[in-house]
Motif scaffolding. Structure first.
Motif, short mmCIF file in Angstrom:
data_model
loop_
_atom_site.label_atom_id
_atom_site.label_comp_id
_atom_site.label_asym_id
_atom_site.label_seq_id
_atom_site.Cartn_x
_atom_site.Cartn_y
_atom_site.Cartn_z
N SER A 127 45.69 -16.57 40.12
CA SER A 127 45.25 -15.50 39.74
C SER A 127 46.04 -14.85 38.82
O SER A 127 47.31 -15.13 38.46
CB SER A 127 45.13 -14.40 40.94
N LYS A 128 45.56 -13.90 37.72
CA LYS A 128 46.14 -13.22 36.68
C LYS A 128 47.32 -12.43 37.48
O LYS A 128 48.38 -12.47 36.61
CB LYS A 128 45.01 -12.19 36.06
N ALA A 202 44.50 -18.53 30.66
CA ALA A 202 44.92 -17.38 31.58
C ALA A 202 46.67 -17.47 31.70
O ALA A 202 47.24 -16.14 31.74
CB ALA A 202 44.70 -17.77 33.21
N VAL A 203 47.27 -18.39 31.74
CA VAL A 203 48.79 -18.63 31.77
C VAL A 203 49.25 -18.40 30.30
O VAL A 203 50.23 -17.29 30.55
CB VAL A 203 49.13 -20.24 31.80
N ASN A 204 48.68 -18.55 29.23
CA ASN A 204 49.12 -17.99 27.88
C ASN A 204 48.97 -16.64 27.85
O ASN A 204 49.77 -15.87 27.21
CB ASN A 204 48.19 -18.79 26.77
N GLU A 205 47.98 -16.01 28.36
CA GLU A 205 47.72 -14.54 28.57
C GLU A 205 48.73 -14.11 29.29
O GLU A 205 49.29 -12.90 28.93
CB GLU A 205 46.24 -13.99 28.77
N VAL A 413 48.16 -14.61 47.96
CA VAL A 413 47.22 -13.73 48.77
C VAL A 413 47.04 -12.24 48.36
O VAL A 413 46.15 -11.93 48.38
CB VAL A 413 47.88 -13.90 50.29
N MET A 414 48.37 -11.93 48.05
CA MET A 414 48.32 -10.25 47.45
C MET A 414 47.38 -10.42 46.36
O MET A 414 46.73 -9.43 45.84
CB MET A 414 49.83 -10.04 47.34
N GLY A 415 47.70 -11.34 45.26
CA GLY A 415 46.77 -11.23 44.11
C GLY A 415 45.25 -11.73 44.59
O GLY A 415 44.47 -10.86 43.83
N TYR A 419 45.89 -6.82 44.59
CA TYR A 419 47.26 -6.16 44.09
C TYR A 419 47.31 -6.46 42.64
O TYR A 419 47.39 -7.61 42.21
CB TYR A 419 48.34 -6.76 44.91
N SER A 420 48.18 -5.58 42.09
CA SER A 420 48.51 -6.07 40.47
C SER A 420 49.78 -6.52 40.44
O SER A 420 50.31 -6.74 41.55
CB SER A 420 48.45 -4.58 39.97
N TYR A 421 49.97 -7.25 39.28
CA TYR A 421 51.19 -7.95 39.29
C TYR A 421 52.62 -7.12 39.57
O TYR A 421 53.65 -7.25 40.06
CB TYR A 421 51.52 -8.63 37.95
#
Length: 438
Positions: A127-128, A202-205, A413-415, A419-421
């Protein structure tokens, strides 16, 4: 300010094969090289293209497009998933004649290093929120280690990593082998497997959107640790490494709300480990687990709670081989100190011939397993006792890894829950704040 650079120790070998995929320059003689290369270690020197060297540095002619490939790199060294694979890297290649072989060092920009770390430490399709959280802590940990190395070098004092007496060895594994480079490429530091580990947009972003962001506490870079699964409660730094307390690495229940038992107490630790409490990291959802666990990590199916069984003969032989000491038959294993997650930091081994105390958590995991136990959060049951000698030992354990800082599966799990980062980081690093370092 641009991204700083990092020196990563990849491995040490007596013979290496590597390929320059684009033009590289041998800075010793200005020669341009491309294609397959080979170097040998003989009599303390590096033999390359018929000449002897103590060190060699190869710089890419064009950093953005250039890469080199190392053949048969060992990953997961001494862990149960150890294997070899070919790996491709950006940046420069430094070969240094060491005591035991050619030390291979890769120098590259921190942000490029992080792109590989995030994809190596977990699935690049996570997840982001998890990717961004991990980018921040991996960057923080790296820069904290570089700063720590500089401070120790400038002080010209011996950095102690063990306490050894006639009856006790307490050892922690942190930076004692890393005097010639900043960090290593394996699980001892952060997994760094080059650009051969597939990345995603997504990783690069995640790297770009957190560019230069680090965690700080009182304006000092946080030593932001992480492990696969805390087992429901995070561990505190001082129980795994040097005896220094960090507030931002204080114990945390891996749940939004819930009681916080005192797992430093043997009775409560035993009840906790033998139970199956609700936690963020208690999950068997394959779609969440695949965000954190790469293909070889998924060879470890049970990690939240697990069991290991040894016969008397197996355990006695294992301990004797790993410690180099003759204990005779093993009579008991007694936890003398536990950390805040229930992980044992000092363990007494009692044998017919002698007793000895070992610590900290990684040393305990190393001695009581062919590779490493999943964690040192375990309780011991002695079974089939004949004339005071147990014929079998059962370890019931919790979690995977040291448990300090971010719990990767809990964060996944939080993501997944939305939940935000920054909320994930606030959960696992209480009191820390996100700042822009460059």
């Amino acid at each position: 300010m641009e991204s700083p650079s990092v020196n990563v120790g990849i491995l040490t070998e007596r013979a290496i094969s590597f390929v320059f995929n684009e033009e590289y320059v041998n800075t010793t003689n200005g020669e341009f090289l491309e294609g397959e290369q080979r170097a040998l270690f003989i009599n303390g020197k590096i033999i390359f293209n018929g000449k002897l060297y103590e060190d060699l540095i190869f710089e890419p002619f064009q950093y953005k497009i250039a890469s080199f490939e190392l053949k048969a790199v060992t990953i997961g060294r001494n862990f149960h998933w150890q294997r070899q694979e070919d790996q491709r890297f950006k940046g420069s290649l430094h070969l240094l004649a060491g005591k035991d072989g050619i030390i291979i060092i890769n120098r590259l920009r921190v942000e490029d290093y992080l792109t590989s770390v995030i994809s190596s430490e977990m699935n690049a399709r996570a997840s982001k929120a998890l990717l961004k959280a991990h980018a921040v802590i991996s960057r923080s940990w790296l820069l904290a280690q570089i700063e720590k190395n500089r401070t120790i070098s400038a002080s010209k004092t011996h950095y102690q990593t063990s306490m050894h007496t006639e009856n006790e060895l307490v050892r922690w594994y942190d930076r004692e082998d890393h005097t010639l480079f900043d960090v290593c490429a394996d699980d001892h530091c952060q997994r760094y497997q080059g650009i051969s580990r597939a990345s995603t947009p997504a990783v690069n972003e995640a790297i770009e959107e957190t560019y230069g962001e680090i965690l700080t506490y009182n304006h000092t870079i946080c030593d932001a640790r992480f492990s696969k699964c805390c087992g429901g409660m995070t561990e505190e730094f001082q129980y795994c490494w040097e005896p220094v307390y960090h507030f931002y690495l204080s114990k945390t229940r891996d749940l939004e709300t819930g009681n916080i038992p005192d797992l430093t107490q043997e009775k409560e630790a035993g009840e906790w480990i033998r139970s199956n409490p609700e936690s963020f990291c208690k999950t068997d959802d394959p779609h969440i687990l695949e965000q954190v666990l790469n293909n070889y990590d998924r060879e470890t199916p049970d990690f939240y709670r697990w069991k290991v069984s040894y016969t008397q003969a197996q355990l006695a032989e294992l301990i004797a081989r790993k410690t180099g000491m003759m204990f005779g038959e093993i009579l008991d294993l007694i936890p003398l100190e536990r950390g805040t997650s229930g992980r044992i930091s000092r363990l007494q081994i009692i044998g017919k011939r002698r007793s000895y105390i070992i610590g900290k958590e990684l040393e305990i995991r190393r001695i009581l397993s062919e590779s490493h136990l999943y964690s040192s959060a375990f309780v011991i049951d002695r079974e089939d006792i004949v004339y005071d000698v147990p014929q079998r030992f059962i370890f019931t354990g919790a979690g995977w890894g040291h448990g300090v800082g971010l719990c990767q599966i809990g964060a996944a799990v939080m993501g997944n829950k939305g939940y935000s980062y920054d909320q994930i980081l606030n959960h696992y690093f209480p009191g820390a704040v996100i700042e822009k370092s460059y």
